[in-house]
Design an enzyme around this catalytic site. Structure first.
Site, PDB file in Angstrom:
ATOM      1  N   HIS A 122       4.610 -13.105  -8.016  1.00 59.94           N
ATOM      2  CA  HIS A 122       4.460 -12.505  -9.348  1.00 59.94           C
ATOM      3  C   HIS A 122       5.511 -11.435  -9.569  1.00 59.94           C
ATOM      4  O   HIS A 122       5.991 -10.810  -8.630  1.00 59.94           O
ATOM      5  CB  HIS A 122       3.061 -11.917  -9.530  1.00 59.94           C
ATOM      6  CG  HIS A 122       2.718 -10.854  -8.528  1.00 59.94           C
ATOM      7  ND1 HIS A 122       2.312 -11.150  -7.249  1.00 59.94           N
ATOM      8  CD2 HIS A 122       2.745  -9.512  -8.605  1.00 59.94           C
ATOM      9  CE1 HIS A 122       2.085 -10.034  -6.588  1.00 59.94           C
ATOM     10  NE2 HIS A 122       2.354  -9.018  -7.386  1.00 59.94           N
ATOM     11  N   HIS A 136       6.299  -7.945 -11.823  1.00 58.22           N
ATOM     12  CA  HIS A 136       5.740  -6.876 -12.658  1.00 58.22           C
ATOM     13  C   HIS A 136       6.742  -6.526 -13.760  1.00 58.22           C
ATOM     14  O   HIS A 136       7.923  -6.329 -13.474  1.00 58.22           O
ATOM     15  CB  HIS A 136       5.524  -5.595 -11.851  1.00 58.22           C
ATOM     16  CG  HIS A 136       4.552  -5.706 -10.721  1.00 58.22           C
ATOM     17  ND1 HIS A 136       3.301  -5.123 -10.769  1.00 58.22           N
ATOM     18  CD2 HIS A 136       4.644  -6.291  -9.497  1.00 58.22           C
ATOM     19  CE1 HIS A 136       2.667  -5.352  -9.629  1.00 58.22           C
ATOM     20  NE2 HIS A 136       3.462  -6.059  -8.837  1.00 58.22           N
TER      21      HIS A 136
HETATM   22  P1  AMP Z   1       1.638  -6.400  -5.679  1.00 57.28           P
HETATM   23  O1  AMP Z   1       1.449  -5.067  -5.011  1.00 57.28           O
HETATM   24  O2  AMP Z   1       3.050  -6.612  -6.128  1.00 57.28           O
HETATM   25  O3  AMP Z   1       1.086  -7.538  -4.850  1.00 57.28           O
HETATM   26  O4  AMP Z   1       0.805  -6.282  -7.018  1.00 57.28           O
HETATM   27  C1  AMP Z   1      -0.448  -6.849  -7.217  1.00 57.28           C
HETATM   28  C2  AMP Z   1      -0.928  -6.363  -8.551  1.00 57.28           C
HETATM   29  O5  AMP Z   1      -1.989  -7.179  -8.980  1.00 57.28           O
HETATM   30  C3  AMP Z   1      -1.444  -4.908  -8.561  1.00 57.28           C
HETATM   31  O6  AMP Z   1      -0.673  -4.126  -9.470  1.00 57.28           O
HETATM   32  C4  AMP Z   1      -2.904  -5.059  -9.021  1.00 57.28           C
HETATM   33  O7  AMP Z   1      -3.306  -4.016  -9.876  1.00 57.28           O
HETATM   34  C5  AMP Z   1      -2.871  -6.394  -9.731  1.00 57.28           C
HETATM   35  N1  AMP Z   1      -4.152  -7.099  -9.775  1.00 57.28           N
HETATM   36  C6  AMP Z   1      -4.960  -7.408  -8.730  1.00 57.28           C
HETATM   37  N2  AMP Z   1      -6.030  -8.097  -9.168  1.00 57.28           N
HETATM   38  C7  AMP Z   1      -5.902  -8.242 -10.500  1.00 57.28           C
HETATM   39  C8  AMP Z   1      -6.679  -8.868 -11.523  1.00 57.28           C
HETATM   40  N3  AMP Z   1      -7.843  -9.495 -11.243  1.00 57.28           N
HETATM   41  N4  AMP Z   1      -6.228  -8.824 -12.788  1.00 57.28           N
HETATM   42  C9  AMP Z   1      -5.069  -8.211 -13.085  1.00 57.28           C
HETATM   43  N5  AMP Z   1      -4.291  -7.592 -12.172  1.00 57.28           N
HETATM   44  C10 AMP Z   1      -4.699  -7.607 -10.891  1.00 57.28           C
END
Ligand code: AMP
Length: 140
Positions: A98, A100
């Site tokens: 993913h 951001h």
């Molecule tokens: P990363 O640290 O790059 O793996 O980012 C994962 C991101 O996913 C974090 O910013 C979380 O806040 C976000 N996240 C986790 N679960 C959910 C969810 N159910 N809906 C939306 N965002 C999420």
């Protein structure tokens, strides 16, 4: 086990969806660093950049630009960061590729990045050559 993002794709978990096409989905981060913090995911589950096929990298990149343009028009940020974490050491928490999109406003201090280090020209050249030696020129 399916990632939390795969569960969103399947409709098992709710999400504030921003955009969707055949290959990608964009939705708001549940713990936003700033208003409009959006995640762009590849619908097929791959852990990170290394594993992701090139055509899907392109699809996610295209959606990232599409959504960033919409954020720009809708929320008028002064800028935005594109962040893509790979590996726990880099802060990755969800192991489903993913990107951001983090809208930024002057003085918001929403995220901080790396601390700039120092270098010397010789070390830079050695490290660049070390990486270059392993560039796969066959795979597009
Ligand atoms: P990363 O640290 O790059 O793996 O980012 C994962 C991101 O996913 C974090 O910013 C979380 O806040 C976000 N996240 C986790 N679960 C959910 C969810 N159910 N809906 C939306 N965002 C999420």
């Amino acid at each position: 086990m399916a990632s939390v993002f795969s569960r969103i794709i399947r409709g098992e978990l709710p999400a504030a969806k921003v955009y969707e096409d055949d290959l990608t989905l964009a939705f708001l981060d549940i713990n936003p660093a700033s208003p409009g913090h959006t995640l762009v995911i590849c619908k097929e589950e791959y852990p990170g950049l290394i594993e992701l096929p090139a055509d899907l990298i392109a699809a996610v990149a295209q959606t990232t630009q599409r959504v960033a343009k919409a954020i720009q028009t809708a929320l008028h940020p002064d800028g935005f960061n594109i962040v893509q974490n790979n590996g726990a050491a880099a802060g990755q928490v969800v192991f489903h590729y993913h990107v951001h999109i983090i809208p930024r406003w002057e003085g918001d201090r929403a995220i901080s990045y790396w601390r700039p280090g120092t270098s010397d020209p010789e070390t830079l050249q050695v490290t660049a050559a070390q990486i270059n030696a392993h560039i796969d020129k066959e795979t597009p």
